[in-house]
Design a protein around this motif. Structure first.
Motif, PDB file in Angstrom:
ATOM      1  N   ASP A   1     -69.138  -0.640  14.768  1.00 20.98           N
ATOM      2  CA  ASP A   1     -69.141   0.291  15.633  1.00 20.98           C
ATOM      3  C   ASP A   1     -69.879   0.331  16.968  1.00 20.98           C
ATOM      4  OD1 ASP A   1     -68.001   2.970  15.359  1.00 20.98           O
ATOM      5  OD2 ASP A   1     -69.922   3.833  15.426  1.00 20.98           O
ATOM      6  N   ILE A   2     -70.503  -0.431  17.090  1.00 17.01           N
ATOM      7  CA  ILE A   2     -71.297  -0.391  18.387  1.00 17.01           C
ATOM      8  C   ILE A   2     -70.811  -1.178  19.092  1.00 17.01           C
ATOM      9  CG2 ILE A   2     -73.395  -1.326  19.651  1.00 17.01           C
ATOM     10  CD1 ILE A   2     -75.107  -0.594  17.081  1.00 17.01           C
ATOM     11  N   HIS A   3     -70.270  -2.242  18.753  1.00 12.48           N
ATOM     12  CA  HIS A   3     -69.212  -3.297  19.580  1.00 12.48           C
ATOM     13  C   HIS A   3     -68.099  -2.782  19.998  1.00 12.48           C
ATOM     14  CE1 HIS A   3     -66.993  -6.684  20.835  1.00 12.48           C
ATOM     15  NE2 HIS A   3     -65.873  -6.127  20.374  1.00 12.48           N
ATOM     16  N   ASN A   4     -67.414  -1.774  19.318  1.00 12.02           N
ATOM     17  CA  ASN A   4     -66.053  -1.063  19.557  1.00 12.02           C
ATOM     18  C   ASN A   4     -66.516  -0.044  20.562  1.00 12.02           C
ATOM     19  OD1 ASN A   4     -64.824  -2.571  18.016  1.00 12.02           O
ATOM     20  ND2 ASN A   4     -64.916  -1.004  16.230  1.00 12.02           N
ATOM     21  N   SER A   5     -67.412   0.708  20.453  1.00 12.81           N
ATOM     22  CA  SER A   5     -67.751   1.707  21.552  1.00 12.81           C
ATOM     23  C   SER A   5     -68.330   1.221  22.734  1.00 12.81           C
ATOM     24  CB  SER A   5     -68.797   2.947  20.891  1.00 12.81           C
ATOM     25  OG  SER A   5     -69.934   2.338  20.516  1.00 12.81           O
TER      26      SER A   5
END
Length: 478
Positions: free
Chosen positions: A388-392
């Motif tokens: 999720d961190i990567h995507n955001s």
RNA sequence: CUGGGUGUAGCGCAGAUGGUAGCGCGCAUGAAUGGGGUUCAUGAGGUCGCAAGUUCAAAUCUUGUCACCCAGACCA
């Protein structure tokens, strides 16, 4: 200005002084140190670990596309460098020369490679005889030296680490295909691993690589709106083949020149990671290349059981992420700041109160959001959170970038935007070098690329008003 | 390369008119503390970027040199 003494280690705010902010980060996150040789940087363990993770991913992608690693010498005899005239003209001004071996003056001076086209060419000329020998898909990881006038850690240093791919092919089509393939590899790496959105396109003749037929680039935008060329892929056509006499016999028994490519990405990309994702608390590392993805900070660790539980969850997390437990005697607050500076994606806080409730607190670096999770599912939650961190991060970078892309239809507008709004400017261009130079001179902008995704803004060149050929991204660059 | 700035303890800095170096943080040890850079005590640490010169005497003055930072020019 009042300085809180507790925060002497704090970094300069990025809005206040972006250049200083950058310097503070590379030093305080312990990525680099300066050496006693001008422009040469010491890459410290934390910086080098990031590079190793980048290397690992890129190398896998190169192998998956059929490339083999090799190693070439670091010295190039002057006569060899001279063989391709555009290439020498481009690199000679920034080359370091070796003139002595021990106490003896060399009969021919040797340059320390600024790039290795000439060495690869000489080698290819020897090993390629038949169409059966083609293609050769080589890559090397090494350092190169360019005697730059202005240097900055990662962005432009006298010696830097990189990879350079060099390939030879039987046909122009295959070479072009390879050039684009590797550009796509770079773009995929940037977006899928570094969470950096890129614009892909072709360089203008003015900006292309010395000796290339065409140069393709991925351009990324830094937080201050300036551009950073993040990777390039060149199609040499048969330019070098002719200069170095690299020929093969085709199926019909006829001699043909090979078609060649080269492509490279360097430690410079670490500068992009810093300047795309970082904030006033320090680095923000994309999870996939963060040397440590999760740091556990125990609270009141001297209390019964805290470290036991911390070690227990560390063991479990270590199966899904690169995790570190800081059980040093520093204060928790100190650790929070320290690991934010280092950009570690996820922090786990675990203290007596949490243990009572069988939970821990996760804090994500990018948004600082705090999440309470049950200890039973901490490993799966972290797995999801890293994704999720990567995507955001990628989304956030894209949104920020797109907000700084402007459009200009006239020279006045171009200059006005260049002076007042940081970022890229899309404008039409006729293809003439004079116009490109005039834009550089009057607006301080260089052409970043002619993007593959063209848009039609107007029919005429933003500079001369004649028929436009391409939409170009213009910008100030690092 | 051009213009501007800086170099004194690991880091950040102070050292008027020359007289042989100091503060904060950090570091070490001990104790308390511990959910956002906590506190107290004790202690270690510097040929003042380097080299010449002026002087009885140079961190301080002169010259040179090296490195770093910023803005440009150049350039992957």
């Amino acid at each position: 200005m009042v300085k809180n003494k507790k925060f002497v280690e704090a970094i300069t705010s990025m809005d206040e002084d972006f250049a200083q902010w950058y310097t503070d980060i590379v030093k305080k996150a312990e990525m680099v140190d300066y050496s006693s040789v001008k422009g040469c940087m010491i890459i410290r363990p934390y910086g080098y670990a990031i590079w190793e993770n980048i290397q690992k991913d890129l190398d896998a992608r190169f192998k998956a596309t059929g490339h083999e690693n090799v190693y070439m010498p670091m010295f190039i005899p002057e006569s060899l460098l001279q063989k391709e005239k555009d290439h020498v003209a481009g690199f000679a001004p920034e080359v370091a020369w070796v003139t002595y071996g021990g106490n003896e003056k060399l009969t021919e001076r040797l340059c320390v490679r600024p790039t290795s086209e000439t060495l690869f060419c000489e080698h290819f000329a020897k090993i390629v005889q038949s169409y059966n020998d083609l293609p050769k898909l080589y890559n090397q990881w090494c350092s190169v030296v360019r005697w730059e006038k202005t240097t900055r850690p990662f962005l432009r240093s006298t010696e830097f680490l990189w990879q350079e791919g060099h390939t030879v092919h039987a046909t122009p089509e295959e070479a072009e295909e390879e050039t684009i393939r590797m550009l796509n590899v770079y773009a995929a790496h940037c977006e899928e691993v570094l969470a950096i959105p890129v614009i892909m396109g072709k360089k203008t003749d003015k900006e292309k690589f010395a000796g290339a037929k065409s140069t393709y680039t991925i351009e990324s935008m830094m937080h201050d709106g300036k551009a950073l060329q993040s990777g390039t892929s060149h199609n040499f056509g048969d330019n070098f083949a002719k200069a170095f006499d690299i020929q093969y016999t085709d199926k019909n028994g006829k001699l043909q020149y090979v078609h060649e490519t080269s492509w490279g990405m360097s430690t410079r990309i670490i500068g992009a990671i810093i300047m795309v994702h970082g904030d006033d608390s320090g680095l923000v590392l994309p999870p996939k290349i963060a040397p440590t993805q999760v740091v556990i900070v125990p609270i009141a660790q001297h209390k019964e059981g805290v470290l036991d539980v911390a070690n227990e969850i560390k063991d479990r997390i270590s199966k899904v992420a690169r995790v570190k437990l800081d059980d040093s005697d520093k204060m928790p607050g100190w650790k929070f700041n320290e690991y934010e500076m280092k950009g570690i994606p996820v922090r786990v806080e675990i203290g007596p109160k949490d243990i009572e409730q069988n939970q821990a607190v996760l804090v994500r670096r990018d948004t600082r959001e705090k999440i309470q999770v049950s200890l039973d599912e901490i490993d799966t939650k972290i797995t999801d959170l890293l994704v999720d961190i990567h995507n955001s991060m990628l989304e956030k970078a894209r949104t920020l970038r797109d907000g700084k892309i402007h459009t200009a239809v006239s020279m006045d507008e171009l200059k006005d935007i260049a002076n007042n709004k940081p970022g890229f400017i899309k404008a039409m261009w006729c293809g003439k070098r004079e116009c490109e130079e005039k834009i550089k001179e009057e607006a301080g902008l260089s052409s970043r690329c002619m993007p593959f995704e063209q848009e039609h803004i107007t029919d005429t060149c933003v500079c001369c008003g004649e028929k436009a050929e391409n939409m170009v991204y213009w910008g100030k660059a690092y």
